[in-house]
Each structure stands twice: as C-alpha cells, then as structure tokens.
Design an enzyme around this catalytic site. Sequence first.
Site, short mmCIF file in Angstrom:
data_model
loop_
_atom_site.label_atom_id
_atom_site.label_comp_id
_atom_site.label_asym_id
_atom_site.label_seq_id
_atom_site.Cartn_x
_atom_site.Cartn_y
_atom_site.Cartn_z
N CYS A 9 0.89 -1.15 0.00
CA CYS A 9 0.00 0.00 0.00
C CYS A 9 0.93 1.21 0.00
O CYS A 9 2.14 1.07 0.14
CB CYS A 9 -0.83 -0.01 1.26
SG CYS A 9 -1.68 -1.58 1.51
N ARG A 11 1.12 1.60 -5.94
CA ARG A 11 1.30 0.59 -4.91
C ARG A 11 0.00 -0.13 -4.55
O ARG A 11 0.01 -1.06 -3.75
CB ARG A 11 1.88 1.23 -3.64
CG ARG A 11 3.14 2.02 -3.89
CD ARG A 11 3.64 2.62 -2.61
NE ARG A 11 4.15 1.60 -1.74
CZ ARG A 11 5.38 1.13 -1.76
NH1 ARG A 11 6.24 1.61 -2.61
NH2 ARG A 11 5.76 0.19 -0.93
N TRP A 40 -3.67 -1.80 -1.14
CA TRP A 40 -3.71 -3.05 -1.91
C TRP A 40 -4.04 -4.11 -0.87
O TRP A 40 -3.23 -4.40 0.02
CB TRP A 40 -2.37 -3.33 -2.58
CG TRP A 40 -2.40 -4.52 -3.49
CD1 TRP A 40 -2.87 -4.56 -4.76
CD2 TRP A 40 -1.94 -5.84 -3.19
NE1 TRP A 40 -2.74 -5.83 -5.28
CE2 TRP A 40 -2.17 -6.64 -4.34
CE3 TRP A 40 -1.36 -6.44 -2.07
CZ2 TRP A 40 -1.84 -7.98 -4.39
CZ3 TRP A 40 -1.04 -7.78 -2.12
CH2 TRP A 40 -1.27 -8.55 -3.28
N ASN A 87 1.50 -0.24 5.64
CA ASN A 87 1.81 -0.97 4.42
C ASN A 87 2.54 -2.24 4.82
O ASN A 87 3.52 -2.16 5.55
CB ASN A 87 2.70 -0.11 3.51
CG ASN A 87 3.35 -0.92 2.40
OD1 ASN A 87 2.77 -1.88 1.92
ND2 ASN A 87 4.55 -0.55 2.01
N GLY A 88 2.07 -3.41 4.39
CA GLY A 88 2.77 -4.64 4.72
C GLY A 88 1.87 -5.62 5.44
O GLY A 88 0.64 -5.54 5.35
N GLU A 130 6.43 -13.73 -21.29
CA GLU A 130 6.17 -12.32 -20.98
C GLU A 130 4.94 -11.82 -21.75
O GLU A 130 4.12 -11.08 -21.21
CB GLU A 130 7.43 -11.49 -21.32
CG GLU A 130 7.27 -9.98 -21.34
CD GLU A 130 6.83 -9.35 -20.01
OE1 GLU A 130 6.73 -10.06 -19.00
OE2 GLU A 130 6.52 -8.15 -20.01
N LYS A 180 1.64 -10.28 -20.02
CA LYS A 180 1.10 -8.94 -20.37
C LYS A 180 -0.37 -9.05 -20.69
O LYS A 180 -1.18 -8.26 -20.24
CB LYS A 180 1.82 -8.34 -21.59
CG LYS A 180 3.19 -7.79 -21.41
CD LYS A 180 3.26 -6.43 -20.77
CE LYS A 180 3.38 -6.52 -19.28
NZ LYS A 180 4.61 -6.89 -18.69
N GLU A 228 -2.56 -9.93 -17.56
CA GLU A 228 -2.67 -8.94 -16.49
C GLU A 228 -3.49 -7.72 -16.87
O GLU A 228 -4.13 -7.12 -16.02
CB GLU A 228 -1.31 -8.57 -15.88
CG GLU A 228 -0.33 -7.86 -16.77
CD GLU A 228 1.03 -7.65 -16.08
OE1 GLU A 228 1.13 -7.71 -14.85
OE2 GLU A 228 2.00 -7.40 -16.81
N HIS A 244 3.31 -32.00 -25.25
CA HIS A 244 3.24 -32.72 -23.98
C HIS A 244 2.08 -32.25 -23.11
O HIS A 244 2.14 -32.38 -21.89
CB HIS A 244 4.56 -32.58 -23.23
CG HIS A 244 5.73 -33.12 -23.99
ND1 HIS A 244 5.85 -34.46 -24.28
CD2 HIS A 244 6.79 -32.51 -24.56
CE1 HIS A 244 6.96 -34.65 -24.99
NE2 HIS A 244 7.54 -33.48 -25.17
N LYS A 293 1.95 -2.17 -8.59
CA LYS A 293 3.23 -2.05 -9.29
C LYS A 293 4.39 -2.51 -8.41
O LYS A 293 5.36 -3.06 -8.89
CB LYS A 293 3.43 -0.59 -9.70
CG LYS A 293 4.71 -0.35 -10.47
CD LYS A 293 4.42 0.10 -11.87
CE LYS A 293 5.63 0.05 -12.75
NZ LYS A 293 5.58 -1.10 -13.66
C1 G6P Z 1 4.55 -6.66 -9.87
C2 G6P Z 1 4.35 -5.83 -11.11
C3 G6P Z 1 5.13 -6.44 -12.28
C4 G6P Z 1 6.60 -6.60 -11.90
C5 G6P Z 1 6.77 -7.39 -10.61
C6 G6P Z 1 8.20 -7.30 -10.10
O1 G6P Z 1 3.91 -7.88 -10.01
O2 G6P Z 1 2.99 -5.74 -11.44
O3 G6P Z 1 5.03 -5.59 -13.41
O4 G6P Z 1 7.26 -7.24 -12.94
O5 G6P Z 1 5.93 -6.85 -9.58
O6 G6P Z 1 8.45 -5.99 -9.71
P1 G6P Z 1 9.88 -5.33 -9.67
O7 G6P Z 1 9.64 -3.93 -9.19
O8 G6P Z 1 10.68 -6.15 -8.69
O9 G6P Z 1 10.44 -5.39 -11.05
#
Ligand code: G6P
Length: 606
Positions: A2, A27, A74, A98-99, A479, A483, A486, A502, A601
């Site tokens: 958060c 956050r 969050w 936060n945490g 990746e 993307k 998400e 498989h 994020k």
């Molecule tokens: C979250 C974000 C991702 C990111 C991951 C790792 O899940 O939504 O976009 O890749 O955290 O975050 P970092 O800041 O360690 O790259």
Amino acid sequence: MCGIVGILGSKPVAIDIVDALRRLEYRGYDSAGIATVENGHLERRRAEGKLRNLETRLGTEPLSGTTGIGHTRWATHGRPIERNAHPHMNDRVAVVHNGIIENFQELREELTGKGYVFETETDTETVLHLVTYYLDQGMPPVEASRIALNRLRGAFALGLIFSDDKNLLIGARQGPPLAIGHGDGEMYLGSDAIALASLTDTITYLEDGDWAVLTRAGVQVFDLSGKTVHRTAIKSVASSLLVDKGNYRHFMLKEIHEQPEVIAHTLGNYIDMAEGAVKFPALGIDLAGVNRVTISACGTAYYAGVVAKYWIEKYARIPVEIDVASEFRYREVPLAPGGLAVFVSQSGETADTLEALRYCKKNGQVIAAIVNVRTSTIARESNTVLPTLAGPEIGVASTKAFTSQLSVLACLAIAIGRARGTIDAAKEKELVKALSEVPRHVSTMLRDESFYEGLAHEISKARDVLYLGRGVSYPIAMEGALKLKEISYIHAEGYAAGELKHGPIALIDENVPVIVVAPEDELFEKTVSNMQEVAARGGQIVLISDVAKEKAGCRLLSHIKMPKAHPFTTPLLYAVPVQLLAYHTAVVMGTDVDQPRNLAKSVTVE
Ligand code: G6P
C-alpha cells in the site's frame, strides 16, 4: 504494497496528502483514506476504490486538520471495502500501514481478551489497539509506540498520529520502504520520495528496523531498543521525475513508445558505441573467474532474467541458475562462496527479491542489482548497482523497464564473455553493433499501430490464448502471456514450443489463438514444425517473425512482420509486439489498462 503518507503541516493538509497519494497509487488502489487531527480529536474520510472516490468525498466533507496521514490500499487481510480501508482509528490514535503483521492473530486474541473490540478484518487494526493499550496504561505516545512496535512481527511501514498531540507523527519501517521529508516548519512521511516530491526534495530514508519521531522542528530516528541512530538527509531527484501521460491515452502506451529512447539511454551507460565495446563497472568480482551466476527476480523482471540465462550460457559459457524469488528464497540453494548473484527489479523494493538477495549475501555471493530506482532498498543492499535508465514507470504492466533490464543484461553477458575469453574483440564489436541498432528498429516498429488495433479485436474474442517460443524467444512468449492476462484478463499461457505436444496441444481448437514468437534463427525450423501441429488442429496462428509469411507453410490468422536483426537482440525487439498486442486487446476489452484489477506495481509483501 500500500502507499502511506504523513504530513505535519502549517495549513490544512488533506489536499497535499491526496496529491502525494496520487503518486503512490502504483502501490495499490483498492481503497483510500485520510485522517487528520482537528481541535484535539481525530477526523477521517475513507472511500472504496480509487483515490478519485476519496477526493469526491472530501469535496463534500472536507478535513481541516494540519496534521494528517493518508493511505492507498492493496488489500491483503480483509476485503477491499470501506470498513477495512485505512486509516484505522479510535478517539486517541490513527494508523496507516503498508505490509503484513504476521502475528496479528495472536495479538488480536490477546487484545480481545483485554476488552478491545475489533471492527475490521485487517491485521492493521491490531496495531491500533496495541498502541491504545499502552496509552491506556498511562504511557506517552512515543513510548507507547515504541513498546508496541517491539511486539510486531512481519514486514511493515507504519504512520501514526495522536489526537492529543498535533505536533507528533510517528513512522516505522521493518521491510517496506519509508522516506522522511524535511520542509520549512513542516515534516513529511511517505512510502517513497516521489510521493513527497511536490513538498520537498530533502529526504532521509529509514533503514530496516528504524522508527522515527517527527515534530514540526525535525526528526529523530531510533532503533527498536530506543537508541538514537543517525540517518543522513539527501537531496532527492524525485521532483524532476514527476511525469504525466502527455498526449497518450495511457501511461502504458506512452511507456511503450519511450522504449527507443530509454533503451538507447541505458545502453549508452554500458557500451562505448565508438569503440564497439562494453564499458561495464567493476562488480567487485573477477569476472574471468566466475563459474556460476545466480539470477532471481519476480514477474516481468524474472522473464528478463530468463533471457539473460540463455545469453550468458551461450556467450559466456557458464551455467546460470534462475528462479522466481518467492521460491528461491526458501529453497536453501547451496551456493559456493564467491559466486555472482544478480537481482533484477524495476522498483528495487519487491519483498521476495530483497529476501533472495539477503540469502545470497549471507551465503558469500557478490551482489549486483539491476534496478530502475537507484535509491531503493535492493540498490542500497547490493555491492554494485547497474541502473536501468528507464525513468519512472507508472503503468502497472511493465514495458520499458523490461527492455531496459534486457539492455543491461545483454551488456552483462558480453562483459562476462569478454572476461572469460569466450567472446573475442571482433565478436564483442558485432554484438555491440547489433545492440546499437535496437533503438532504431524499435522506433520503426512503433510507427504504425493500426494493424494491432484490428488484430486486438480478434484476440479479444478468445477465452484462452497460447504463446509459443523456443530458446531465447521462450521467455518472450511467457512475458507476452503475462502482459495479456494482467491487463486484458484473458487467460493466456506462455509455453516452450517443444513442450506443446506434452499437454497444451489438447487445448487447441479454432477458438484458441496461438501467438508464435519465432525470429529466423537456428531454431526457426523447429518452431515452424510446432506451428504446423497447431494448424493441423485448427488453431488460429499469429506469427511474429522476420520471415515472409509464405515461409510459415500454413494458414495464419495474422503475421506481424519484424525487422531483420541479429539473433542476439531479438528478445529486445520481440518484446514490443507482445506489449502492443496486450495493450490494444485491453483497450478493446475496456479494462483499466494502467491500473488493472487486483495488481500493484510494487509488491512489498510476500
Ligand atoms: C509486480 C508488477 C510487475 C513486476 C513485478 C516485479 O507484479 O505488477 O510488473 O514485474 O511486480 O516488480 P519489480 O519492481 O521487482 O520489477
């Protein structure tokens, strides 16, 4: 994960707190709230959902206090409803957190036994009642806070204010980051310096285990035993990093378009284009003697690490161990002292990555961090920081940070190869030249997106999407799937093309688009065979490749034509179409592209 803010101001603080929270929405954005001290009592406004709901609330029911705390959430413990929104308060104390408080159950039972009544499902409420309990024992706020903090286990950043002292704000850090801002007769607290950027550029970062007593005259920082510790104030560059969307509809799109520039900028830091050579900083380890590299990261940063595994093993000929940090940290991996451990993180604050780093440090590894935030905890705990020069990334789905991470990792692979003699000067020149061409290629690819808009309409009809890739394109397939899922909420999986038979092949029918990431490299023919297997079962193939579509040898739903490039650099280039495809599909689906549901994020909890 958060965001928290606190202000001891000279005028009503609610507007400044909202402004700071806006920059912390990355956050989390499940709910938001503010509490201020007004004439000896605490007042609070909270709202479910994004910050704008809280702003609307404040418009009709303003807060006038000059001391306040704020929070953007969050959700971890307790649903994202208003009742569980922070600040949590009673008539004496208000707290933002936060945490995670790991021993909250035990504390909750103890406090319930003492007659305290819990109103929420949150772990945070235990902090509120615990501090209140010590206040009720007659302790002054600072002492009550210190004793309460000593009883908390877990990872947390906290902000506390008190109804009977409007000149007091307490902050505490155990795990997630917390910054103190110094103003003129004002003091601030924030989850990062960017939150405080419009208020001050003078910042003190708390270290793990610190707690701080802020008054309008300044700050005193202590360790948990109550001993004063000295933390230096520094000038933060965060204010110069404030960003807006410019002419773009979303931050994500803007950040995708920034890639030619940030890749060039990042590469410029690690290669000498004129010499055709890497100029890597000393890592505090003899690269020639390195016989094993360990990489750990989360999410998109992890996929950058997987690409690096292929690169380092192929070009520097040493084994690379890679794992997601949440697994790595608990695996009790045996590590011979003197190895190189690399941690990749945009935020530099991801809790699992940080703990994986600490494990490696304890086990005698030399630590290099590839981070976008140079003042982050991961950066500060590393032996060497290899910054990505991507600038602030606001879109929750990582794009430009990913290609910037790849840029640094590509240079690292060359640097290790050179040191070990597996790459000679001519090969180094060839690879550096290939890297130097990446920004131009990416720029060309971004010139016209109308094609993706059409394709996105097709993809948006799907319930499941498969992404396939081989070799270095496999992590790009993963990746791409990440993307898409998400931000568009369409189920997607990335598979090694050879694994298709498989299991996942059972999923293929005419309703399943299969995105094939296949540059013309030494594995192209093999991927084409896998594509035929999909086509034979009616799968809708989207081929992302530099070859002409006729070379696919089967019917395609679509062909994304890529520029011809050196095989070394294809991950950097092929990352872009998978980003654009996810972005435009999300736009068609009408989702919240920059702040997709349930995500955040920066993830500072396990
Ligand atoms: C979250 C974000 C991702 C990111 C991951 C790792 O899940 O939504 O976009 O890749 O955290 O975050 P970092 O800041 O360690 O790259």
